[in-house]
Design an enzyme around this catalytic site. Structure first.
Site, PDB file in Angstrom:
ATOM      1  N   GLU A 173       0.641   5.488 -15.716  1.00  0.00           N
ATOM      2  CA  GLU A 173       1.455   6.427 -14.924  1.00  0.00           C
ATOM      3  C   GLU A 173       1.130   7.887 -15.246  1.00  0.00           C
ATOM      4  O   GLU A 173       2.018   8.686 -15.560  1.00  0.00           O
ATOM      5  CB  GLU A 173       2.950   6.144 -15.137  1.00  0.00           C
ATOM      6  CG  GLU A 173       3.351   4.782 -14.635  1.00  0.00           C
ATOM      7  CD  GLU A 173       4.868   4.530 -14.601  1.00  0.00           C
ATOM      8  OE1 GLU A 173       5.630   5.290 -15.208  1.00  0.00           O
ATOM      9  OE2 GLU A 173       5.267   3.547 -13.946  1.00  0.00           O
ATOM     10  N   GLU A 292       3.158  -3.171 -12.660  1.00  0.00           N
ATOM     11  CA  GLU A 292       4.588  -3.085 -13.014  1.00  0.00           C
ATOM     12  C   GLU A 292       5.386  -3.250 -11.731  1.00  0.00           C
ATOM     13  O   GLU A 292       5.240  -2.450 -10.800  1.00  0.00           O
ATOM     14  CB  GLU A 292       4.955  -1.738 -13.654  1.00  0.00           C
ATOM     15  CG  GLU A 292       4.458  -1.577 -15.077  1.00  0.00           C
ATOM     16  CD  GLU A 292       4.988  -0.323 -15.759  1.00  0.00           C
ATOM     17  OE1 GLU A 292       6.157   0.056 -15.505  1.00  0.00           O
ATOM     18  OE2 GLU A 292       4.229   0.267 -16.537  1.00  0.00           O
TER      19      GLU A 292
HETATM   20  O1  AHR Z   1       8.701  -0.715 -17.636  1.00  0.00           O
HETATM   21  C1  AHR Z   1       9.430   0.401 -18.062  1.00  0.00           C
HETATM   22  C2  AHR Z   1       8.667   1.702 -17.836  1.00  0.00           C
HETATM   23  O2  AHR Z   1       8.547   1.915 -16.469  1.00  0.00           O
HETATM   24  C3  AHR Z   1       7.248   1.756 -18.327  1.00  0.00           C
HETATM   25  O3  AHR Z   1       7.150   2.116 -19.674  1.00  0.00           O
HETATM   26  C4  AHR Z   1       6.641   2.812 -17.462  1.00  0.00           C
HETATM   27  O4  AHR Z   1       5.266   2.609 -17.265  1.00  0.00           O
HETATM   28  C5  AHR Z   1       7.441   2.732 -16.178  1.00  0.00           C
HETATM   29  O5  AHR Z   1       7.882   3.965 -15.766  1.00  0.00           O
END
Ligand code: AHR
Length: 514
Positions: A173, A292
């Site tokens: 990110e 994610e």
């Molecule tokens: O999964 C929780 C968080 O969400 C992670 O650390 C990050 O990559 C995202 O913003």
């Protein structure tokens, strides 16, 4: 009663499912690792300190690849802290989540544990506070057989064989202002391209994921991807996507339709990557690593953070969302979207695996149990292997505040592999239909035209639904929410007629006569 219909024909294919679509994610965050996976004093712990009750649930969940060690955590992580004699590892301030990191678990322990639960590791490198040098050393540590400084260190640390880590994320990110060391798209694109090039010099067999946007709602969404890929297209194999969804206030209809937004986001990232491909005269097509995704009540977490003056703690309780039947139906629906894009989405990681927005919960020193969301994931991972077929359903629709007019039915079909194929679920030739009824109160009649698959005779039907859409599983009642088998249906003259309960996720297994 609302109704929907669809035709399933094996001639219309989206593509084969890459099993890595059913990956997950372990971050050094809260209690995901410590007292989640790893709790040396627990009665089920193995000699390495990993809880076997949790490992059993992870095996049953069916996750062929697991991303590690972050997440936001990785952007401040020195991987060298997590290797070598455990007693000599440093305790560090962990800045992403304001915790103390003890480094009792690191790369070697994670890779070994992942292998024990049937998963490949997907490692992320730190492009926040570190860069090319730390990345190339980590690839050498993990993947070079021996005879060099870093590979011999791995051997000395107890792993004579290379870890053979195939897939690597180039940071995490990096577009997010919350990310340690976040960058502009142009800065990140250059760094990602150069880091990728050097990592491949160490091991040409690896696959690399460039960071896409953290979310479709980021102001730089799509322009970030375009700029990064203009620099790094040839150097990488995948671009990442992330997305979290939650119910806002009482607006459950919008929440139940959030997969529509995931669908759009995938189409937009594919279009952006393909634009860069055309403009740059590149030959290969990039895949998507949706590394994610989940339901996450982020706004509750942010509100709690504003109130808290959290002290530095080891494994604090963070992001321990408890998932309801409604959340589980949404998870099932998000999986349907990933499957519908199986031609481009090759990797998916349910974020995360244990305790931290996870399908598995643990009590320190106590039991481990399945959250409601565990069930649609485990069943889709088990039965959603094979070839995804293209459906054009017709469905009654309703209006939602966030996503406009949406169909009540969300569905995808997967034809299991032929005998001798790579499928793992044993029953080849079966057709699996995954379907969600988004209506909160009305059952949905579903008519399926199966004349293109004349061998199918019977449908077994598993449904996740409940009279109480807020029902949850707890340590005291771990099976309060679990799938129910509904009455079998026969397929008559190539037609199946069934009913999906209100607010439900469904798996229909259509098979030849038994
Ligand atoms: O999964 C929780 C968080 O969400 C992670 O650390 C990050 O990559 C995202 O913003």
């Amino acid at each position: 009663m609302p109704a929907a219909s669809l035709t399933i024909d094996p001639a219309f294919r989206i593509g084969p499912v890459d099993p890595r679509l059913y990956g997950s994610f372990v971050e050094h965050l809260g209690r995901c690792v410590y007292t989640g996976l790893h709790e040396p004093d627990h009665e089920t712990a193995d000699k390495d300190g990993f809880r076997q009750d949790v490992a059993d649930l992870v095996r049953e969940l069916g996750v062929p690849i697991i991303r590690y060690p972050g997440g936001n955590f990785v952007s401040g992580y020195n991987w060298e802290d997590g290797v070598g004699p455990v007693g000599q590892r440093p305790r560090r301030l962990e800045l992403a989540w304001r915790s103390i990191e003890t480094n009792q678990v690191g790369t070697d322990e994670f890779v070994k544990w992942a292998g024990s639960v049937g998963a490949d590791p997907l490692l992320a490198i730190n492009l926040g506070t570190r860069g090319i040098d730390a990345a190339r050393n980590l690839v050498e540590y993990c993947n070079h057989p021996g005879g060099t400084y870093w590979s011999d260190l791995r051997r000395a640390n107890g792993s004579p064989q290379p870890h053979g880590v195939k897939v690597w994320c180039l940071g995490n990110e990096m577009d997010g202002p919350w990310q340690i060391g976040h960058q502009t798209a142009a800065e990140y694109g250059r760094l990602a391209a150069e880091t990728a090039r050097v990592m491949r010099l160490v091991d040409p067999g690896i696959e690399l994921v460039a960071c896409g946007s953290s979310h479709r709602r980021m102001p730089t969404f799509a322009s970030w991807e375009a700029t990064v890929l203009a620099e790094a297209y040839d150097a990488v194999d995948y671009v990442s996507m992330h997305a979290y969804f939650e119910q806002h206030g009482a607006d459950r209809d919008s929440f139940l339709a959030c997969a529509v937004e995931m669908d759009q986001a995938i189409e937009e990232v594919v279009a952006t990557a393909d634009h860069v491909r055309a403009a740059g005269r590149h030959r290969k097509r990039l895949g998507i690593s949706f590394d994610e995704w989940n339901v996450w009540y982020l706004s509750r977490f942010q509100a709690a953070e504003e109130q808290s003056e959290r002290d530095w703690a080891v494994a604090p309780r963070l992001l321990e969302d408890v998932y309801s039947v409604t959340d589980a139906v949404v998870v099932g629906s998000l999986l349907i979207t990933l499957l519908r894009h199986a031609d481009r989405v090759k990797i998916g990681c349910l974020a995360q695996l244990v305790n931290v927005i996870g399908p598995i919960m643990t009590a320190p020193g106590g039991p481990a149990w399945r959250q409601a969301s565990y069930h649609p994931f485990a069943l889709t991972s088990r039965y959603g292997r094979g070839t995804v077929l293209r459906l054009e359903p017709t469905s009654d629709r309703h209006e939602t505040a966030e996503h406009g007019d949406v169909p009540l039915l969300d569905a995808v079909a997967v034809l299991a592999d032929e005998p001798g194929g790579p499928g793992e679920s044993g029953e080849s030739g079966e057709l699996r239909l995954f379907a969600v009824n988004r209506h909160q109160h009305e059952p949905l009649t579903l008519d399926v035209d199966l004349r293109g698959l004349p061998g199918l005779a019977v449908a077994t039907h598993l449904a996740l639904a409940d009279d109480d859409p807020d029902a949850i599983n707890t340590a005291a009642e771990p099976d309060r929410v679990s799938p129910r088998r509904l009455a079998d249906r026969t397929i008559d003259a190539g037609r199946l007629r069934t009913v999906l309960p209100p607010l439900s996720w469904n798996l229909l297994r259509l098979s030849p006569p038994g």
